[in-house]
Design an enzyme around this catalytic site. Structure first.
Site, PDB file in Angstrom:
ATOM      1  N   ASP A  43      54.654 -21.870  68.135  1.00 24.01           N
ATOM      2  CA  ASP A  43      53.212 -22.105  68.127  1.00 24.01           C
ATOM      3  C   ASP A  43      52.634 -21.834  66.747  1.00 24.01           C
ATOM      4  O   ASP A  43      52.766 -20.736  66.216  1.00 24.01           O
ATOM      5  CB  ASP A  43      52.533 -21.197  69.163  1.00 24.01           C
ATOM      6  CG  ASP A  43      51.018 -21.371  69.188  1.00 24.01           C
ATOM      7  OD1 ASP A  43      50.538 -22.078  70.073  1.00 24.01           O
ATOM      8  OD2 ASP A  43      50.339 -20.784  68.325  1.00 24.01           O
ATOM      9  N   TYR A  48      46.383 -21.674  60.257  1.00 22.25           N
ATOM     10  CA  TYR A  48      47.326 -20.644  59.831  1.00 22.25           C
ATOM     11  C   TYR A  48      47.911 -20.954  58.451  1.00 22.25           C
ATOM     12  O   TYR A  48      48.506 -20.078  57.827  1.00 22.25           O
ATOM     13  CB  TYR A  48      48.479 -20.499  60.821  1.00 22.25           C
ATOM     14  CG  TYR A  48      48.075 -20.144  62.233  1.00 22.25           C
ATOM     15  CD1 TYR A  48      46.785 -19.732  62.558  1.00 22.25           C
ATOM     16  CD2 TYR A  48      49.002 -20.245  63.270  1.00 22.25           C
ATOM     17  CE1 TYR A  48      46.432 -19.419  63.853  1.00 22.25           C
ATOM     18  CE2 TYR A  48      48.658 -19.927  64.580  1.00 22.25           C
ATOM     19  CZ  TYR A  48      47.372 -19.526  64.871  1.00 22.25           C
ATOM     20  OH  TYR A  48      47.028 -19.226  66.160  1.00 22.25           O
ATOM     21  N   LYS A  73      47.357 -26.758  66.401  1.00 22.29           N
ATOM     22  CA  LYS A  73      45.956 -26.798  66.834  1.00 22.29           C
ATOM     23  C   LYS A  73      45.080 -27.412  65.745  1.00 22.29           C
ATOM     24  O   LYS A  73      45.306 -27.154  64.556  1.00 22.29           O
ATOM     25  CB  LYS A  73      45.449 -25.380  67.147  1.00 22.29           C
ATOM     26  CG  LYS A  73      46.389 -24.565  68.023  1.00 22.29           C
ATOM     27  CD  LYS A  73      45.897 -23.133  68.180  1.00 22.29           C
ATOM     28  CE  LYS A  73      46.992 -22.254  68.739  1.00 22.29           C
ATOM     29  NZ  LYS A  73      48.017 -21.904  67.726  1.00 22.29           N
ATOM     30  N   HIS A 106      41.380 -25.891  68.529  1.00 16.81           N
ATOM     31  CA  HIS A 106      41.511 -24.464  68.255  1.00 16.81           C
ATOM     32  C   HIS A 106      40.347 -23.647  68.801  1.00 16.81           C
ATOM     33  O   HIS A 106      40.537 -22.563  69.366  1.00 16.81           O
ATOM     34  CB  HIS A 106      41.640 -24.241  66.756  1.00 16.81           C
ATOM     35  CG  HIS A 106      42.362 -22.993  66.390  1.00 16.81           C
ATOM     36  ND1 HIS A 106      43.172 -22.875  65.287  1.00 16.81           N
ATOM     37  CD2 HIS A 106      42.401 -21.778  66.989  1.00 16.81           C
ATOM     38  CE1 HIS A 106      43.672 -21.655  65.226  1.00 16.81           C
ATOM     39  NE2 HIS A 106      43.212 -20.968  66.244  1.00 16.81           N
ATOM     40  N   SER A 134      41.912 -24.282  73.206  1.00 15.60           N
ATOM     41  CA  SER A 134      42.152 -22.872  72.900  1.00 15.60           C
ATOM     42  C   SER A 134      40.804 -22.184  72.726  1.00 15.60           C
ATOM     43  O   SER A 134      39.871 -22.760  72.153  1.00 15.60           O
ATOM     44  CB  SER A 134      42.985 -22.748  71.622  1.00 15.60           C
ATOM     45  OG  SER A 134      43.155 -21.398  71.247  1.00 15.60           O
ATOM     46  N   ASN A 135      40.704 -20.977  73.237  1.00 18.34           N
ATOM     47  CA  ASN A 135      39.475 -20.191  73.138  1.00 18.34           C
ATOM     48  C   ASN A 135      38.280 -20.840  73.834  1.00 18.34           C
ATOM     49  O   ASN A 135      37.134 -20.577  73.475  1.00 18.34           O
ATOM     50  CB  ASN A 135      39.132 -19.924  71.656  1.00 18.34           C
ATOM     51  CG  ASN A 135      40.170 -19.081  70.967  1.00 18.34           C
ATOM     52  OD1 ASN A 135      40.439 -17.956  71.365  1.00 18.34           O
ATOM     53  ND2 ASN A 135      40.787 -19.631  69.928  1.00 18.34           N
TER      54      ASN A 135
END
Length: 281
Positions: A43, A48, A73, A106, A134-135
């Site tokens: 992942d 990142y 993401k 993301h 995500s989130n």
């Protein structure tokens, strides 16, 4: 390895390797160590800034691409239909692959509807095997779920013994969305690694508090992606499939002890999200 089956029939490993906060110059080594240890789900994310390291490791490990489940993401600065499409192509190049196993939005900021439309196109073209978010809290998740053509297969949210996402999981289960944990160790906060309950339970199975925490999530049908740059820890994190925890009710009760931790986290998030860059989970 144990697997979950996503809402489109794709099988996803229940435990993978995350590279959040792994320095770009260290990512290739860490991912190669993880692969040698036995990890096959990796992942990463655009934010990142280490997708290239992941791609280099996958290309050089000697194993065929189809053995891996690869997730990345789309970051909020790439939100919107056109920007998202360009960023997805860039991620594919950095990861040195023709397709992704899972692509997530993301965070729910900016034109995430446009982002999701772009993701749906890549999905239909066979370049992405599953898409999700995500989130996304229950409100944002339900909004997107009701008004999307391809339903989100995964929602990756902060999930650990101190924040078990019980309400969010009820909605995800209702609509067939798999919960995935980022931060399964609560990022080391609230004393997770020395938590007396986790430590005492772990002793019964000759496991650490960290392994006990991971096993609790796995038995709760949560996909986990623990991160470590140390090979020995990588081995410990994946060595959680040889015991069945009998103390689930005690573990469920541990969430109440995380209330102070949660208050601090919410305050931190609110203070950080008023910038374009937001928070890079």
């Amino acid at each position: 390895m144990e697997y979950v089956t996503l809402n489109n029939g794709i099988k996803m490993p229940k435990l993978g390797y995350g590279v959040y906060q792994t320095a770009p110059e260290d990512t290739k080594r860490c991912v190669l160590d993880a692969i040698e240890t036995g990890y096959r789900s990796i992942d990463t994310a655009q934010a990142y800034q280490n997708e290239s390291g992941v791609g280099d490791a996958l290309a050089e490990c000697g194993l065929p691409r189809e053995e891996f489940f690869l997730t990345t993401k789309v970051w909020i600065t790439n939100a919107g239909y056109e920007k998202a499409k360009a960023s997805i192509e860039e991620s594919l190049k950095k990861l040195r692959t023709d397709y992704l196993d899972l692509l997530l939005i993301h965070q729910p900021f900016g034109d995430y509807y446009g982002t999701y439309r772009a993701m749906e196109e890549f999905y239909k073209a066979g370049k992405i095997r599953a898409i999700g978010v995500s989130n996304f809290g229950p409100d944002r998740y339900l909004d997107l779920e009701h008004f999307s053509e391809i339903k989100p297969a995964v929602n990756q949210v902060e999930t650990h013994v101190f924040q078990q996402q019980k309400t969010a999981r009820e909605y995800m289960q209702k609509y067939g969305c798999q919960i995935e944990s980022w931060g399964p160790f609560a990022e080391g906060k609230n004393g997770l690694f020395t938590n007396p309950v986790l430590t005492e339970i772990g002793k019964k199975y000759e496991k650490t508090a960290a392994q006990t925490a991971l096993r609790f999530l796995l038995q709760s049908d949560v996909v986990v992606i623990p991160k470590s740059v140390h090979k020995e820890r990588m081995k410990q994190n994946i060595d959680v499939f040889d015991f069945t925890q009998k103390d689930m009710s005690i573990m469920f009760a541990e969430e109440k002890k995380g209330e102070k931790y949660l208050c601090c986290m919410k305050k931190s998030i609110l203070e950080t999200v008023d910038t374009e860059q937001g928070i890079q989970f």
